[in-house]
Design a protein around this motif. Structure first.
Motif, PDB file in Angstrom:
ATOM      1  N   ALA A  64       0.404   1.399  -4.823  1.00 36.96           N
ATOM      2  CA  ALA A  64      -0.014   1.215  -3.436  1.00 36.96           C
ATOM      3  C   ALA A  64      -1.531   1.274  -3.304  1.00 36.96           C
ATOM      4  O   ALA A  64      -2.106   0.615  -2.428  1.00 36.96           O
ATOM      5  N   SER A  65      -2.192   2.028  -4.163  1.00 39.77           N
ATOM      6  CA  SER A  65      -3.654   2.133  -4.099  1.00 39.77           C
ATOM      7  C   SER A  65      -4.345   0.812  -4.419  1.00 39.77           C
ATOM      8  O   SER A  65      -5.529   0.640  -4.112  1.00 39.77           O
ATOM      9  N   ASP A  66      -3.633  -0.140  -5.022  1.00 35.09           N
ATOM     10  CA  ASP A  66      -4.206  -1.450  -5.320  1.00 35.09           C
ATOM     11  C   ASP A  66      -4.146  -2.400  -4.129  1.00 35.09           C
ATOM     12  O   ASP A  66      -4.831  -3.430  -4.115  1.00 35.09           O
ATOM     13  N   LEU A  67      -3.320  -2.076  -3.152  1.00 35.96           N
ATOM     14  CA  LEU A  67      -3.074  -3.014  -2.053  1.00 35.96           C
ATOM     15  C   LEU A  67      -4.319  -3.313  -1.213  1.00 35.96           C
ATOM     16  O   LEU A  67      -4.550  -4.481  -0.872  1.00 35.96           O
ATOM     17  N   PRO A  68      -5.139  -2.328  -0.833  1.00 31.59           N
ATOM     18  CA  PRO A  68      -6.287  -2.656   0.017  1.00 31.59           C
ATOM     19  C   PRO A  68      -7.243  -3.664  -0.614  1.00 31.59           C
ATOM     20  O   PRO A  68      -7.737  -4.566   0.076  1.00 31.59           O
ATOM     21  N   ALA A  69      -7.509  -3.545  -1.914  1.00 31.26           N
ATOM     22  CA  ALA A  69      -8.432  -4.476  -2.560  1.00 31.26           C
ATOM     23  C   ALA A  69      -7.874  -5.888  -2.549  1.00 31.26           C
ATOM     24  O   ALA A  69      -8.608  -6.863  -2.328  1.00 31.26           O
ATOM     25  N   VAL A  70      -6.574  -6.031  -2.771  1.00 32.55           N
ATOM     26  CA  VAL A  70      -5.972  -7.362  -2.768  1.00 32.55           C
ATOM     27  C   VAL A  70      -5.934  -7.924  -1.351  1.00 32.55           C
ATOM     28  O   VAL A  70      -6.222  -9.110  -1.137  1.00 32.55           O
ATOM     29  N   ARG A  71      -5.583  -7.092  -0.388  1.00 28.35           N
ATOM     30  CA  ARG A  71      -5.579  -7.566   1.002  1.00 28.35           C
ATOM     31  C   ARG A  71      -6.974  -8.017   1.423  1.00 28.35           C
ATOM     32  O   ARG A  71      -7.135  -9.083   2.047  1.00 28.35           O
ATOM     33  N   LEU A  90       0.948 -13.904   3.325  1.00 27.74           N
ATOM     34  CA  LEU A  90       0.986 -12.624   2.626  1.00 27.74           C
ATOM     35  C   LEU A  90       0.005 -11.644   3.242  1.00 27.74           C
ATOM     36  O   LEU A  90       0.348 -10.471   3.478  1.00 27.74           O
ATOM     37  N   ALA A  91      -1.217 -12.089   3.512  1.00 33.00           N
ATOM     38  CA  ALA A  91      -2.211 -11.197   4.110  1.00 33.00           C
ATOM     39  C   ALA A  91      -1.732 -10.686   5.467  1.00 33.00           C
ATOM     40  O   ALA A  91      -1.890  -9.492   5.781  1.00 33.00           O
ATOM     41  N   ALA A  92      -1.137 -11.551   6.276  1.00 30.81           N
ATOM     42  CA  ALA A  92      -0.635 -11.137   7.587  1.00 30.81           C
ATOM     43  C   ALA A  92       0.510 -10.148   7.429  1.00 30.81           C
ATOM     44  O   ALA A  92       0.594  -9.154   8.179  1.00 30.81           O
ATOM     45  N   TRP A  93       1.399 -10.382   6.475  1.00 36.68           N
ATOM     46  CA  TRP A  93       2.515  -9.462   6.230  1.00 36.68           C
ATOM     47  C   TRP A  93       1.988  -8.097   5.792  1.00 36.68           C
ATOM     48  O   TRP A  93       2.476  -7.062   6.240  1.00 36.68           O
ATOM     49  N   MET A  94       0.989  -8.081   4.918  1.00 29.03           N
ATOM     50  CA  MET A  94       0.413  -6.812   4.473  1.00 29.03           C
ATOM     51  C   MET A  94      -0.229  -6.078   5.639  1.00 29.03           C
ATOM     52  O   MET A  94      -0.126  -4.848   5.740  1.00 29.03           O
ATOM     53  N   ASP A  95      -0.895  -6.804   6.528  1.00 28.35           N
ATOM     54  CA  ASP A  95      -1.485  -6.169   7.706  1.00 28.35           C
ATOM     55  C   ASP A  95      -0.418  -5.518   8.573  1.00 28.35           C
ATOM     56  O   ASP A  95      -0.589  -4.397   9.061  1.00 28.35           O
ATOM     57  N   ARG A  96       0.689  -6.226   8.775  1.00 27.10           N
ATOM     58  CA  ARG A  96       1.756  -5.696   9.638  1.00 27.10           C
ATOM     59  C   ARG A  96       2.386  -4.446   9.053  1.00 27.10           C
ATOM     60  O   ARG A  96       2.851  -3.579   9.788  1.00 27.10           O
ATOM     61  N   HIS A  97       2.415  -4.340   7.712  1.00 28.91           N
ATOM     62  CA  HIS A  97       3.082  -3.223   7.058  1.00 28.91           C
ATOM     63  C   HIS A  97       2.113  -2.203   6.504  1.00 28.91           C
ATOM     64  O   HIS A  97       2.529  -1.308   5.752  1.00 28.91           O
ATOM     65  N   GLU A  98       0.841  -2.297   6.885  1.00 30.48           N
ATOM     66  CA  GLU A  98      -0.172  -1.415   6.291  1.00 30.48           C
ATOM     67  C   GLU A  98       0.140   0.054   6.501  1.00 30.48           C
ATOM     68  O   GLU A  98      -0.055   0.879   5.607  1.00 30.48           O
ATOM     69  N   ASP A  99       0.605   0.414   7.689  1.00 27.38           N
ATOM     70  CA  ASP A  99       0.799   1.826   8.007  1.00 27.38           C
ATOM     71  C   ASP A  99       2.247   2.286   7.874  1.00 27.38           C
ATOM     72  O   ASP A  99       2.583   3.395   8.272  1.00 27.38           O
ATOM     73  N   SER A 100       3.084   1.429   7.319  1.00 25.33           N
ATOM     74  CA  SER A 100       4.487   1.797   7.157  1.00 25.33           C
ATOM     75  C   SER A 100       4.700   2.380   5.775  1.00 25.33           C
ATOM     76  O   SER A 100       4.545   1.661   4.777  1.00 25.33           O
ATOM     77  N   PRO A 101       5.057   3.648   5.641  1.00 24.90           N
ATOM     78  CA  PRO A 101       5.137   4.255   4.335  1.00 24.90           C
ATOM     79  C   PRO A 101       6.269   3.715   3.473  1.00 24.90           C
ATOM     80  O   PRO A 101       6.179   3.659   2.267  1.00 24.90           O
TER      81      PRO A 101
END
Length: 225
Positions: free
Chosen positions: A189-196, A212-223
């Motif tokens: 999960a720690s790799d996700l911000p750099a890729v986003r 993909l970028a939009a999906w990652m934004d929508r799920h950013e705060d969902s554990p």
């Protein structure tokens, strides 16, 4: 010599995938991210195919799952460890297309321009090799314009902090080398911000990269999305 590229994939629901990401964010998130990331990588490969003539394939891990990847022709990874499977697929690409590129599905911020650079380098008669390092010590792309002995692949320890260096050392005398820019691939999960962030910085993303970028934004705060 138009070159071929194979995207190595495992099939959701048939193989365990992104297990470290699943441990961090849950299996549903890991599977959802992986499917969208694979689609983004394939969209860039198709873009390079349209612009430069590169022939794109899925390299599918499971023998009975090639029909699960319909958007591109498929190659079977076959049996064995990762080194043996990469050697097999790469040799097929070289035989069919003159040179071969191997990609994973977890660096979706790549671009057709980078694939074009790789093609320009490998479209030569002299032996040439290419590597794109990943920030964790692995690599996001490998390329070569001649088939390589299997032992050169299987003697490398994969999924370690020095895998890229070990692979290059194993092949140091097999041709001239070119190194592409370092990209982040997603394991944790720690790799996700750099890729986003890299996806959001793309000047001309494909629709699949934007999705993909939009999906990652929508799920950013969902554990455990």
């Amino acid at each position: 010599m138009n070159g071929g590229v194979a995207i190595f994939v495992k099939t959701p629901g048939r193989s365990a995938l992104k297990t470290r990401l699943a441990a961090d964010r849950g299996e549903a998130y890991a599977s959802g991210w992986y499917r969208r990331a694979a689609a983004a990588v394939a969209s860039v490969a198709r873009q390079a195919q349209a612009r430069h003539g590169l022939v794109a394939y899925w390299a599918v891990a499971e023998a009975d799952a090639r029909d699960a990847w319909p958007d591109l022709p498929t190659l079977a990874q076959g049996a064995g460890g990762l080194g043996e499977r990469m050697a097999r697929v790469h040799a097929q690409l070289v035989e069919r297309h003159g040179f071969g590129l191997l990609l994973g599905a977890d660096s979706p911020q790549l671009t057709a321009e980078l694939l074009g650079e790789a093609m320009d380098w490998l479209a030569a008669s002299a032996p040439r090799l290419l590597l794109g390092p990943a920030s964790d010590g692995g690599f996001w792309i490998f390329g070569g314009n001649h088939a390589l002995p299997v032992v050169r692949w299987t003697g490398v320890a994969y999924s370690t902090a020095d895998t890229a260096a070990r692979l290059r050392d194993s092949l140091c005398d097999a041709g001239d080398w070119r190194t592409l820019p370092t990209l982040t691939d997603v394991d944790h999960a720690s790799d996700l911000p750099a890729v986003r962030d890299a996806l959001q910085r793309l000047q001309n993303p494909t629709p699949e990269q934007r999705a993909l970028a939009a999906w990652m934004d929508r799920h950013e705060d969902s554990p455990h999305a």
